[in-house]
Scaffold this motif. Structure first.
Motif: not given
Length: 453
Positions: A390-400
């Motif tokens: 997405g436009t906002v970077i997710d450094l962790v994510g669902t996996i994290g």
């Protein structure tokens, strides 16, 4: 009256024939542009746009490593299951096989060469010792299908159950102990030994590293080769190996030599105490770290235990990912392709785990559960979720988030017997009953001073 809930799931994937080409959330670590570049660099881009574009086939090969329990058609269904309403191809098993042969192994090797290396944050707890990145070198064996084509390159071990076993591949890896990421790897027939393959990994060593290795890698020429890269070494020697005592130090270690190379030797007795009793072993370690003030013998003996981190990396690859299965490919080229795909997927998972723990200051990467990350990645593939960031970077994510929500407890010393738990024979082995219990343990280290000047 029952109430009903409606859940709307939005999927963002590539358009047209490229839609099945994804790896769920892991696609953000290996995006479309990276795959396309691997195909361009290796000259494997399709000459015309097919129902199975080359990019899609590469993602299929990677996804197959997350679902080793199903065939390629089953993997295709998992890639396309969440794409209802999109016009996706319905290839046959033979079409998928032809597409895999068309791609070959070069794009997968290119991807591994790009992705290999320690995790970006080498400052995480447990990754460094006295400022040195701790890495380990060791080998393992992988079994492959017993087909006539495979046997033209990969052989069975001599005396392996009367020739009824599977052909095998020898894999050697250089692993960053803290994050268990792959710094480099080589593989080939078992007709060549570990010390034959090991020199091919030395170009990946750098100053600022310390390499841990067992007795099999204590050859004079190999240790000298490690030192020539600027990296330091801590290797175990055979207890009976005669080493000259040139200078003896106050910490119990002594200056010695492996040919022209000066090394420091530590003789120690390690006692492991459990509820079942005490177990004692003698260790002789050699290191290129010659300053006994900066790197005391007791700390070196403790550090050597981290060599076992590479064993857990192999366990995750062969047991968690493959589930103990034989590889799928039935040709030498297919085996090369599949092993590189496995190495890439393992590296992607480990990178995602290191990224997640890196967002929590002071969290040791050891506490990230590999099987948790692996299962979460599988789920994201089936949902085709997180394919495009997405436009906002997710450094962790669902996996994290799954990993961080179920961190393992801080590592505790445990011991278990190094035996085959699932015997090949259905008959009970002769001899005394083997205790397969894992025990909590405490360790005592005594440095043994050697006679000498």
């Amino acid at each position: 009256m029952d109430t009903q809930s409606v859940i709307t799931h939005t999927v963002r994937v590539a358009g047209g024939r490229f839609a099945p080409g994804h790896l769920g959330e892991l696609t953000q670590h290996i995006p479309f542009e990276m795959i396309d570049e691997s195909l361009r660099e290796t000259g494997t881009v399709q000459s015309r746009l097919r129902d199975l574009p080359s990019r899609v086939v590469v993602y299929l090969l990677l996804a197959a490593c997350l679902f080793p329990e199903t065939g390629y058609l089953g993997v295709w269904r998992k890639l396309t299951g969440a794409l209802a309403g999109l016009p996706v191809a319905a290839p046959s098993a033979s079409a998928l096989a032809q597409a895999r042969r068309r791609i070959g192994s070069k794009p997968l090797q290119w991807l591994f060469d790009l992705l290999k290396g320690p995790a970006a944050d080498g400052r995480a707890p447990g990754t460094r010792w006295h400022g040195l990145l701790v890495v380990a070198l060791d080998g393992t064996i992988m079994t492959v299908p017993d087909s006539p084509a495979v046997l033209t390159r990969f052989t069975k071990q001599a005396g392996n159950h009367g020739g009824t076993g599977y052909p095998q591949v020898r894999l050697l890896a250089l692993v960053a102990c803290g994050t268990r990421t792959l710094i480099d790897a080589v593989f080939g027939p078992t007709t060549a030994g570990e010390t034959t393959y090991a020199p091919r990994l030395l170009p990946s060593l750098r100053p600022g590293m310390i390499l841990l290795a067992d007795r099999n890698f204590a050859a004079q020429k190999l240790v000298a080769g490690i030192a020539a890269t600027g990296a330091h070494a801590l290797v175990r020697l055979k207890n009976g190996r005669k080493m000259p005592v040139l200078t003896r130090y106050r910490d119990g270690s002594y200056l010695s030599a492996l040919g022209p190379l000066r090394v420091r030797v530590v003789d120690c007795e390690i006692t492991v105490t459990t509820a079942s009793g005490k177990h004692t072993g003698l260790y002789r370690l050699a290191t290129t770290l010659l300053d006994h003030h900066r790197h005391p013998a007791g700390e070196l003996a403790t550090l050597y235990h981290q060599r076992w981190d590479i064993e857990t990396a192999y366990l995750e690859l062969k047991s968690t990912v493959l589930g103990g299965r034989v590889l799928r490919a039935r040709t030498p080229d297919g085996i090369t392709q599949e092993i590189y795909a496995l190495l890439v997927v393992y590296q992607l998972l480990r990178t995602a785990m290191a990224d997640a723990t890196g967002t929590q200051r002071g969290t040791d990467p050891d506490r990230a559960g590999f099987s948790i990350a692996w299962q979460a990645a599988r789920d994201q593939v089936i949902l085709a979720a997180g394919v495009i960031a997405g436009t906002v970077i997710d450094l962790v994510g669902t996996i994290g988030r799954h990993v961080l929500a179920d961190l393992l407890p801080a590592r505790r010393l445990r011991v278990s017997p190094r035996i085959v738990k699932r015997a090949i024979s259905k008959y009970q082995a002769r001899g005394p009953r083997i205790d397969r219990t894992s025990y909590k343990a405490t360790t005592g280290i005594e440095i043994l001073a050697s006679a000498g000047p």
